[in-house]
Design an enzyme around this catalytic site. Structure first.
Site, PDB file in Angstrom:
ATOM      1  N   LYS A 108       0.800  -1.108  -0.066  1.00 31.95           N
ATOM      2  CA  LYS A 108      -0.060   0.015   0.033  1.00 31.95           C
ATOM      3  C   LYS A 108       0.941   1.210  -0.022  1.00 31.95           C
ATOM      4  O   LYS A 108       0.679   2.271  -0.500  1.00 31.95           O
ATOM      5  CB  LYS A 108      -1.069  -0.005   1.247  1.00 31.95           C
ATOM      6  CG  LYS A 108      -0.310  -0.056   2.508  1.00 31.95           C
ATOM      7  CD  LYS A 108      -0.480   0.999   3.518  1.00 31.95           C
ATOM      8  CE  LYS A 108       0.513   1.144   4.620  1.00 31.95           C
ATOM      9  NZ  LYS A 108       0.385   2.392   5.219  1.00 31.95           N
ATOM     10  N   VAL A 164      11.798   7.525   7.867  1.00 32.25           N
ATOM     11  CA  VAL A 164      11.704   6.203   6.667  1.00 32.25           C
ATOM     12  C   VAL A 164      10.499   6.626   5.813  1.00 32.25           C
ATOM     13  O   VAL A 164       9.462   6.535   6.360  1.00 32.25           O
ATOM     14  CB  VAL A 164      11.865   4.916   7.268  1.00 32.25           C
ATOM     15  CG1 VAL A 164      12.062   4.095   6.317  1.00 32.25           C
ATOM     16  CG2 VAL A 164      13.320   5.043   7.969  1.00 32.25           C
ATOM     17  N   GLU A 184       8.904   4.202   3.677  1.00 36.13           N
ATOM     18  CA  GLU A 184       8.906   2.755   3.490  1.00 36.13           C
ATOM     19  C   GLU A 184       8.696   2.440   2.180  1.00 36.13           C
ATOM     20  O   GLU A 184       9.199   1.515   1.753  1.00 36.13           O
ATOM     21  CB  GLU A 184       7.984   2.231   4.457  1.00 36.13           C
ATOM     22  CG  GLU A 184       8.102   0.672   4.980  1.00 36.13           C
ATOM     23  CD  GLU A 184       9.616   0.457   5.555  1.00 36.13           C
ATOM     24  OE1 GLU A 184      10.315   0.076   4.981  1.00 36.13           O
ATOM     25  OE2 GLU A 184       9.489   0.611   7.010  1.00 36.13           O
TER      26      GLU A 184
END
Lengths: 344, 344
Positions: free
Chosen positions: A201, A289, A291
């Site tokens: 996602k 971060v 991701e």
């Protein structure tokens, strides 16, 4: 009557903090909550001030023990929660594996796919532990996931998650531990599906952000969400997940938040890309971060390995790493041969 | 080579206008486009000014014929598009049925479920026509649906829809007629699923708006979207639809736009309810139909008839018509017994 639980959270990022808050609110059977921080400066500041730059406004309960000593963190733990960013998990788990009790269940909230190995978070844990324990029995594992913008959870706004495990007992134990008035936990049995949905996602959210950056509108973003969900489901099924998982809270629920909430890091990164900023400059200015960036590398490798059609993920990868422009990517996607809609 | 198409659109609302624009851009095989308006004042103003208060900024192509004369609108039509609000469809179709050629396909873009009969839009057409034609053959029918905020389509921002018909030939003909650079049409075969998804999503969007009005956040709204989608899919499957439909563009895609776009009428109505305004006062101040309000009545009747569990739809109905407060409804939903996640 439930046994007393001593819970250790590895990681001191946003999800670690809000889960500690939930566990403190839960009270019995939770007897103690410990947070282990991988970086001494961060963890010490958190211990002293009970606050974190990563979650402005949040105050950590005084009862939560914060430490950088893995032995102090893990001794006597009855349940361990992994809240380390995926690409750093292997290093951390190699560090703590000698201290971990192989009987103690591990619940992971990380979202991503490890580069090179293409392993999901609980698979990384399993990999490190099985090497350390000589390929023997691994503790029961659980993936906890759903639409959880941390700032909202920190304000105790209502949310829902799923706790997925091959062990129904562990899934229901996690459900019991974390179900509080503002957080509803559903038990689940598809750990691969839940972790894969949580990882991919973020790649679709990068694309959603790009549409925002280009001012393409909500029709386009919603079509992207639907077609992106189909890509995720296809990849999941090819990897042994159940298709229903992708249409639940950890699937479409998490995808919707990630694509639409203004706060999401991946969507925001995509938006800046859509406005023409370079990836290097965005990542250099981001303290957390993003991701979806490393995950996009893993996703297209997985898609190639399993021979799964993922035009959106490949477009995102092309934009991130191959000089494709977002405008060109949209033109390509909109002008593909017209076809019958296939889901999953 | 395609045959020349003469297309008649029944209705002069937002979707009628943007589809006329698409057809004009499509050019050959589209030879003529006519719009029939049910209200003389509106239609005459549209014909003269080429503008509509319903879609500010939009200018209707000079080549589109606008008329209030059903015979003038329908004579020689090769394809009819129904763009009448669901609860007014029966009256309009009874008015025009004597003029309609029973061989000419009908494409519907309406979203809703007729009160009392509990029929979907193409089923209303079928019902009126089969009475008029003595139960004989009905023309081929198609449902056209997807995430389509009209203002975005009017600005030619990118979007996707599905054209669903039992006749693959008709679905592909509609695909061919409406596929332009900014609109991508997928063919589909599940007309019931597509229409049911388009109807029930407006009820879920009312709930999404209530969460916005209460400031409940995007985690809650995304969980609602996922659980709402499950309700829609359950109801659909009980009514003979295919489950995949709900996870595609006309299902989750349309639901996402309706729940998240600030522009949606149903979401906006829900938001005002969430802030404490009464339904009567909201409807009195709204110039357009808020389709989710009558649809919620039909949905709970359908759910009772098919014995389908739809806690969100029942909560919305309770808030609209039974003095349930939105806060109480959320507490009820969050405190249901914890369970295993079931999709569909």
């Amino acid at each position: 009557m439930s046994h007393p639980e001593h819970i250790t959270i590895l990681g001191d990022g946003q999800m670690a903090l809000v889960l500690a808050d939930v566990l403190c609110e839960r009270g019995m059977p939770v007897h103690s909550v410990r947070i282990w921080g991988p970086i001494a400066d961060h963890a010490n500041l958190l211990r002293e001030t009970r606050r974190s730059v990563r979650l402005p406004g949040f105050v950590l309960d005084q009862d939560v023990i914060v430490t950088t000593d893995a032995r102090e963190a893990l001794s006597g733990a009855t349940l361990v929660i992994n809240a380390i960013p995926t690409q750093f998990m292997r290093g951390v788990w190699q560090q703590v594996v000698a201290i971990v009790d192989p009987e103690v269940p591990i619940v992971s909230v990380s979202k991503g796919i490890e580069n090179k190995t293409l392993l999901l978070p609980t698979q990384i844990v399993q990999d490190v532990l099985s090497h350390a324990f000589g390929g023997g029995a691994c503790p029961p594992l659980c993936a906890l996931s759903g639409p959880t913008i941390a700032a909202e959870l920190a304000s105790r706004m209502p949310a829902a998650m799923v706790a997925a495990s091959e062990s129904r007992i562990l899934a229901e134990r996690v459900q019991d531990l974390l179900n509080v008035s503002w957080l509803r936990i559903y038990a689940h049995d598809d750990i691969i599906g839940v972790e894969l949905a949580g990882a991919v996602k973020n790649v679709i959210a990068l694309a959603a952000g790009m549409l925002d950056g280009l001012g393409a509108g909500d029709n386009a973003k919603s079509a992207l969400l639907a077609r992106g969900l189909s890509e995720i489901a296809r990849l999941g099924v090819a990897n042994g997940a159940k298709i229903d998982t992708f249409f639940g809270i950890a699937g479409v629920g998490d995808l919707a938040t990630t694509c639409f909430s203004p706060q999401g890091r991946n969507r925001t990164c995509g938006e800046r890309l859509g406005k023409g900023e370079s990836l290097d400059s965005i990542l250099a200015s981001s303290s957390s971060v993003v991701e979806g960036v490393p995950t996009s590398r893993s996703v297209i490798q997985l898609a190639r390995r399993e021979n799964v059609d993922m035009p959106i993920a490949f477009a995102v990868h092309g934009i991130l790493f191959e000089d494709l422009s977002p405008e060109e990517a949209i033109r390509n996607l909109m002008s593909r041969e017209t076809k019958f809609e296939q889901v999953g």
